[in-house]
Each structure stands twice: as structure tokens, then as C-alpha cells.
Design a protein around this motif. Structure first.
Motif, short mmCIF file in Angstrom:
data_model
loop_
_atom_site.label_atom_id
_atom_site.label_comp_id
_atom_site.label_asym_id
_atom_site.label_seq_id
_atom_site.Cartn_x
_atom_site.Cartn_y
_atom_site.Cartn_z
N HIS A 409 20.93 -51.46 -35.97
CA HIS A 409 21.65 -50.38 -36.13
C HIS A 409 21.13 -49.86 -37.58
O HIS A 409 20.95 -50.44 -38.65
CB HIS A 409 23.10 -50.65 -36.64
N THR A 412 23.15 -49.91 -40.99
CA THR A 412 23.63 -51.03 -41.67
C THR A 412 22.80 -52.20 -41.54
O THR A 412 22.82 -53.24 -42.29
CB THR A 412 25.03 -51.48 -40.82
N TYR A 444 28.29 -50.61 -33.52
CA TYR A 444 28.68 -49.42 -34.43
C TYR A 444 28.24 -48.22 -33.51
O TYR A 444 27.15 -48.10 -32.91
CB TYR A 444 28.06 -49.37 -35.88
N ASP A 480 40.22 -48.89 -35.90
CA ASP A 480 38.56 -49.10 -35.78
C ASP A 480 38.37 -48.17 -37.01
O ASP A 480 38.01 -46.92 -36.99
CB ASP A 480 38.11 -48.52 -34.69
N ASP A 482 35.14 -48.89 -38.81
CA ASP A 482 33.57 -48.85 -38.85
C ASP A 482 33.08 -48.30 -37.56
O ASP A 482 31.77 -48.18 -37.93
CB ASP A 482 33.16 -50.44 -39.31
N ASN A 484 32.94 -48.98 -34.46
CA ASN A 484 32.40 -49.81 -33.23
C ASN A 484 33.24 -49.97 -32.13
O ASN A 484 32.99 -50.80 -31.37
CB ASN A 484 31.89 -51.02 -33.85
N ASP A 502 35.74 -57.48 -38.76
CA ASP A 502 36.03 -57.05 -37.32
C ASP A 502 36.84 -58.07 -36.32
O ASP A 502 36.24 -59.18 -36.20
CB ASP A 502 34.58 -56.70 -36.65
N ASP A 554 32.88 -45.29 -40.73
CA ASP A 554 31.75 -45.71 -41.17
C ASP A 554 31.88 -46.84 -42.15
O ASP A 554 30.93 -47.34 -42.74
CB ASP A 554 30.99 -44.62 -41.69
#
Length: 729
Positions: A409, A412, A444, A480, A482, A484, A502, A554
Motif C-alpha cells: 500500500h 502506509t 486499505y 471503518d 482507515d 479498509n 483493526d 485514512d
């Protein structure tokens, strides 16, 4: 006489035009002498053969080869000028070092001179003989006589009569097989005698003209296997095993009974090693090296000096090594530079060292090669519509490869790796379908890069890499933060750092794995109450001012927005349910008198004026707004009383609740968290962790049933042992 006609010509072989380095593998450990590399000479127009062709024998004018089409073996004779003659029927067997091939038709063996196309002799063995080998026009056969095996040499005289000669001088009580030999005047035989389950092996040299044994040698064997044997006009060689299990090269000069033995390749194959001789050099190759699933104990085609012990790397691998009439060898194998084909191994005219030249090519690479990308990830991929998976596949030049796909990703640096299993049946296509997980947590949104790496399992040649990129998109989901597609739980460290865990990752971890967290930032010890919601959170500072934050999908939060002061009159706060049916998160608070108040959300981080829900809520020491937990038209609430009983309040959708329903007891020592839908079945769930905030904890997952009478299964909930965690909110 019967005649064979050529079926066309291939490219003619030309003179040597280029000299390159031959062989690419590290030389094996040998008894003496450093390993060097031989030079491979390349012809400008090498003979072209069908893929998979294997040399069976080679004579002065050409060679016999075999290849498969489907399940059928096809044979051909190819002259050194490139003229190729397919051979009808078959099968055909080799007559080493000659231009003769032998056609097999039931019990009949027919010798064909490929230099002239003429049929030479034919033998019908009937049921009395079994063919072992062919030398010139002599057929070497075994015959059963009076309960014992005899070796016979069959020839025809000028009148076509069969001459049957029994080989004299063979030791009694042994079964004999023919061995590889480049001397046309002698026959090498391997004898085996089994006593009390132990094999005794012997090598016998037979003079063909006299049909008698001229020399015998004992083969030292510590295992009941056939060890490789080879011979030339000047030497006989074979492999043995010493008492310690190490491979030993045994060498005897023709005409001498003296045997020289030296420790050889430590892990040489015991039964399949191919041996040959070029002058004073022994050539060896493991025919399974090219298709091997691991490099241990494998090696390329190598020559070792019988005089100095020096070794020379010749080819990356060879599946067969056959002698020629002039004392050379033809190897079916390959090099990284020139690929698969036939290579001629000869003595250098000046120093006697072995040299290699390309005789024929099949057009296939020896190095592992990526042939196509039928499913390389690219473009924009909606993981929700794709079922959370991304198909990926590459077609390689051979199946024995270790293939991985690494996805990163971009924002990140989080990564995931997919390892391919065996190729798709009947192909060399490797599937590397990505399950949408990055180190056990869902992927993500955003840009990704990928690297496909294929390493040759046999260690021959370099790895293959391909790279690319794609973008993941997915629909926003409740809780959610972030992006993903999996709900998150907030945590706060003792130092005041706010982070996200998560939940999709947490439920897959084992106890020895520390959960991965996404740090939002520090300074959160300024708040004495934090209440997570479906799209953000609210936090009360020590002065009683309430602040709201929204998630940005994010892993970050928007700057805080002041809701108002005076909130220190409440001892419990909870958010995360739409209680009024308008699609917005609402806030619930109980004051110190036990009155429950509803603050309807306005959708901009603020709340409308409070509404009284009811009194008597002081009996509860924890309230958790769960969202739609049990199938009601609006968000629900669970409340734990001071005896540890958990109660469900179904939301009516107008800011009020139906009468409470008892869920069960024993919840006193747990903190109850409402993360939304954990398992992706469309129903909200609960998570319970010990309330002491221990970094080593057992997390329980209560998956919602959608039924208000039994909101959770009666069975023991699944869980995960976790370590190194910050306290959850």
C-alpha cells in the motif's frame, strides 16, 4: 533393402562463430582441484529440434532423438548438416556410437543404417531371449538356460544365418545387465548377486570378438541400488559409496586390474547419475536437476580430471549423456545463455580439456522465464464487488518454481504476500489470487504496487521479477476509520496516544503476534471521557467541554469541533447508534441522578437540544450504543447492571426504547465495545475484553444473530489471545 527418405531439412550447422562462457551453477565440492568453467562455442545456424527432444545415440553422420507429441513418442534421425528424417512406427533403440538405430516390433529387432537408409540385419528373439544392448550389428541378449541366465551375442553371417555365441568367463550366480560404453570393441556388464538381502555388484569387461570376459572389478556398494557405470577405450569408471556414505569415484585403466578410488560428490544421486568419459575427464550429470524441486544435492553437468581432480563446469544441467564414435559426448541439456538443446562435449586439441559447443536447439529457455501475464492486477479494483479478492496469475516456462506476489500500500507501506501453490493442472500457470489482506488485516483503499517474483526451485538461473500497480476502492462502512472495509476500535495509551486497531486483523491473530495499530496522535490524556461513534468520536475534557471529531477514512481525524460546555454533569457517555431514524449518530448520556438523555445528531459534529428518555439508569455501570444489533428499525443499546447482567434495549426509531431483554450474566469483569459488523454478515456484533486494561488479553467476539430474543449464539464465542495492546475505548 528397405530405404528411409528424409522428410525435409532444418537449418544447416555452420562453423564456430562465437565463444561464450558456458555453465552458470556453482561447482560441487570435489576431492581435489579448483572448479573452472568451460567455453561453449555457438554455431551461427544451429540445428532446430522439436521441444523436449532427447538424444538417444550419436554416430559419425548424425544422431537419434526422441520427443513427445501428446502421449506419443516420436523418433527421428538428424544428420549433422541439419537434415532430419522422422522414423515411422517404433519404438527405436540406440546403438551407441554408430549410425545404426534399432527398430522394435514385438520380439523383432531390426538394425537400420541411417547413413545409407538401408536395413542391415533383423532378429526375432521369440520367447527365448531378452535384448539388453546393441553394438554395431551385434545384439546382446539374456537367455534363460537350465534355471540360470546366460549372456549371448547374436550376429548374422554372410548367408544371413544367426550366429549365437555365449559370453564365456562370467562369474556364476549373478544377473547381468549392459552398461554405458563408448568403446565399440568391448561390452561393459554389471552383475548383481543377492545374498541374505545384500547386493554384491561386479563390473565385467567383455571382448566382443572373443565373446569372453577380459577383466572383472568388484563394485563396493553400501546400499542396494544400481550405481552408475561408464567406459571408453582407455578407462572404466563407476560410482560407489564408502562406509561413511560418501560418494566415491572408482577408476580403472583398460588392461589393468588396479582401481583408483577418491571421495567424490558428497550428495550425488545414487541411481540416476549419468556418467561419460572424454579423454582423461569424467563427465557427470544428475538428470533430475532440471525438474528438481530443490537445489540441495543437485549440480550441473561437470567434468572432473582423472589426473588432477580439477573440475570444469560444462552445462547448467543435462538429462542424458551419450557417447559418440570419436570419443566425444552429446548431452541433452541447457545453459542459461543458449537454452535447451543438444551440446557436444569434446577434448580440446591443444590441452585435452573438455570444451562445449551447441549442436542443436529446441528454442526453449533453460533460465526460468515469464511467458505471459493472464491475470496481472491493474486499473481500479473494487474489493467489495470482487468479493474481497483480486485474481492474479503468471505463466512460466516450467513448473518447478517458487512464486510469490508482494503487494504494498503506497500511502502506509503496509504489505501482503501471496505464495503460489502448484501450477494449474496441465499448464505452467501459477495462480496468486490475493485475499485482500495485508498481514492478516483487510486492505486499505488507495494505490498499490506489486512485485511478482519467481525463483527457480532447482537453483538454475536467476529469479524472474515483474512489477505493476493498481488502485483499490471500496464502499465506506460504519466504524471503518482507515478505509479498509473492516471496522476499527480506538485505544488510548497511558501516555495519551490515540490509535486504531483493526478488528478484522485482531480476530485472526495468535497470542505470539502483537496487533498492528495505526497511531492517530498524542495529547488525548486531556480528556476524561471518550465515546467512539460510527463515523468518529466525542471527547470531554477535564473542564467539562465536549468536543467532536470525524473520521477521514485514512486513519486520521478532522480537527476537533467544540460541542459545548457543562458536560461534566454526566457520568456516562455513549454514541454509535442512530436512535431517531434520520441516518445520523446520536449521543446518549446519563447524569449522576440516573436520568438518561438523548442528544440527536445534526450531522455536522454537533447535537440538537437534549431529550429526556427516562430515569432509573443509575443501576447500570456501562452503556454501549451498538447500532442495529437485533433487527429493530433503529439503533439499539446494551446496558450492564452492577451485578454483571447485560440487558438489551431495542430502539424504536423515535428516540425511545422497547422494554429491556435480558442477554445474560457474567459480564461484570468485561469492557463491552460496539465495533459494528465484525464478520461481514451485515449484522452488528459486540466485542468483550477484560476491563482491567491489561496489554495481554483474551478478546471475545459475539457475532450478532439479528434476533432480538437471542441476539447472540448460545455457544462459546470465538476469541483471540492478544498481547501488547493499549487499553481499548
Amino acid at each position: 533393402m528397405n530405404h528411409l527418405s528424409p522428410a525435409g531439412r532444418c537449418l544447416a550447422a555452420a562453423a564456430v562463430a562465437l565463444v561464450v562462457t558456458g555453465g552458470v551453477l556453482a561447482a560441487p565440492a570435489l576431492a581435489a582441484g579448483p572448479a573452472v568453467q568451460a567455453a561453449a562455442t555457438v554455431q551461427q545456424q544451429a540445428i532446430v529440434l522439436p521441444p523436449g527432444s532427447v538424444a538417444l545415440s550419436a554416430g559419425p553422420s548424425g544422431f537419434l532423438s526422441r520427443h513427445k507429441e501428446g502421449e506419443t513418442d516420436l523418433y527421428a534421425w538428424t544428420r549433422y548438416d541439419g537434415t532430419r528424417t522422422p522414423l515411422p512406427g517404433g519404438p527405436y533403440e540406440a546403438d551407441p556410437g554408430t549410425d545404426t538405430v534399432v527398430r522394435v516390433d514385438g520380439t523383432t529387432r531390426t538394425f537400420l543404417d541411417m547413413a545409407t537408409g538401408e536395413e542391415l540385419v533383423s532378429y526375432d528373439l521369440g520367447g527365448d531371449y531378452s535384448a539388453l544392448r546393441y553394438q554395431g550389428t551385434t545384439l546382446v541378449a539374456r537367455k534363460r538356460v537350465d534355471g540360470r541366465n546366460e549372456l549371448h551375442l547374436l550376429d548374422r553371417d554372410d548367408q544371413g544365418r544367426v550366429l549365437d555365441r555365449t559370453v564365456a568367463g562370467l562369474p556364476e550366480g549373478e544377473a547381468w545387465w549392459a552398461a554405458e560404453n563408448s568403446d565399440p570393441d568391448t561390452l561393459l556388464l554389471r552383475g548383481v548377486k543377492v545374498t541374505d538381502g545384500i547386493w554384491q555388484q561386479r563390473l565385467a569387461v567383455v571382448d566382443l570378438a572373443a565373446a569372453s570376459v577380459t577383466a572383472t572389478y568388484d563394485i563396493l556398494a553400501t546400499k542396494n541400488v544400481f550405481h552408475p557405470i561408464s567406459g571408453s577405450r582407455t578407462h572404466v569408471i563407476w560410482q560407489e559409496r564408502d562406509a561413511g556414505g560418501k560418494a566415491v569415484l572408482a577408476v580403472a585403466r583398460r588392461g589393468s586390474q588396479e582401481i583408483s578410488r577418491s571421495t567424490w560428490v558428497d550428495r550425488a544421486s545414487e541411481t540416476t547419475l549419468k556418467l561419460g568419459l572424454v579423454g582423461d575427464w569424467a563427465v557427470y550429470s544428475d538428470p533430475g536437476a532440471f525438474t528438481a524441486l530443490g537445489p540441495a544435492g543437485r549440480f550441473g553437468t561437470t567434468a572432473q580430471s582423472l589426473v588432477t581432480g580439477e573440475t570444469v563446469q560444462l552445462l547448467a544441467h543435462a538429462t542424458s549423456v551419450v557417447p559418440t564414435a570419436d570419443g566425444a559426448l552429446i548431452a541433452t541439456g541447457g545453459t542459461i545463455e543458449h537454452g535447451e538443446g543438444l551440446y557436444r562435449i569434446t577434448r580440446d586439441a591443444h590441452d585435452g580439456r573438455p570444451t562445449v559447443s551447441v549442436l542443436a536447439t529446441t528454442g526453449r529457455p533453460t533460465a526460468l522465464t515469464a511467458l505471459s501475464e493472464p491475470l496481472a492486477p491493474s486499473g481500479v479494483i473494487d474489493l467489495d464487488k470482487a468479493g474481497g479478492k483480486v485474481p492474479a496469475a503468471w505463466t512460466l516456462s516450467r513448473p518447478n518454481a517458487r512464486v510469490t506476489l508482494k503487494l504494498v500500500h503506497a500511502a502506509t507501506g503496509a504489505s501482503g504476500t501471496v505464495t503460489a501453490g502448484t501450477p494449474v493442472a496441465g499448464t505452467t500457470e501459477f495462480r496468486l489470487d490475493w485475499d485482500g489482506l495485508l498481514d492478516k488485516f483487510p486492505a486499505y483503499r488507495g494505490a498499490y504496487t506489486w512485485t511478482m517474483r519467481a525463483e527457480p526451485a532447482n537453483g538454475i538461473g536467476p529469479a524472474v521479477e515483474r512489477t505493476g500497480s493498481f488502485t483499490v476502492t471500496r464502499a465506506p462502512r460504519s466504524h471503518d476509520f482507515d478505509g479498509n472495509g473492516s471496522p476499527d476500535i480506538f485505544s488510548r495509551s497511558s501516555a495519551g496516544s490515540l490509535s486504531l486497531y483493526d478488528v478484522g486483523q485482531l480476530r485472526h491473530l495468535t497470542y505470539d503476534k502483537t496487533p498492528r495499530l495505526s497511531v492517530i496522535g498524542g495529547g488525548w490524556n486531556a480528556y476524561d471521557r471518550i465515546a467512539p461513534a460510527a463515523t468518529g468520536l466525542v471527547a470531554r475534557d477535564t473542564y467539562g467541554v465536549l468536543w467532536s471529531y470525524e473520521g477521514r477514512v485514512d486513519g486520521t481525524l478532522t480537527p476537533r469541533k467544540r460541542v459545548g460546555g457543562g458536560w461534566n454533569i454526566y457520568d456516562k457517555l455513549t454514541s454509535g447508534s442512530d436512535l431517531t431514524g434520520d441516518g445520523r449518530n446520536d449521543l446518549l448520556a446519563t447524569d449522576k441522578a440516573g436520568v438518561l438523555w438523548l442528544y440527536p445528531g445534526t450531522g455536522d459534529g454537533a447535537f440538537a437540544a437534549r431529550k429526556k428518555i427516562g430515569s432509573g439508569w443509575g443501576v447500570y455501570n456501562q452503556l454501549t450504543a451498538t447500532g442495529d444489533l437485533a433487527g429493530a428499525p433503529a439503533g439499539d443499546l446494551v446496558a450492564r447492571d452492577r451485578t454483571g447482567v447485560l440487558w438489551l434495549y431495542l430502539g424504536k426509531g423515535d428516540g425511545t426504547f422497547a422494554p429491556r431483554v435480558r442477554i445474560g450474566g457474567g459480564w461484570a469483569s468485561f469492557r463491552i465495545i460496539a465495533p459494528g459488523d465484525v464478520d461481514g454478515d451485515g449484522r452488528n456484533d459486540l466485542v468483550a475484553v477484560p476491563g482491567d486494561g491489561s496489554p495481554n488479553t483474551y478478546m471475545r467476539f459475539y457475532y450478532g444473530t439479528g434476533q432480538w430474543k437471542t441476539p447472540f449464539p448460545a455457544t462459546e464465542p470465538p476469541g483471540a489471545h492478544l498481547t501488547g495492546m493499549d487499553p481499548l475505548l
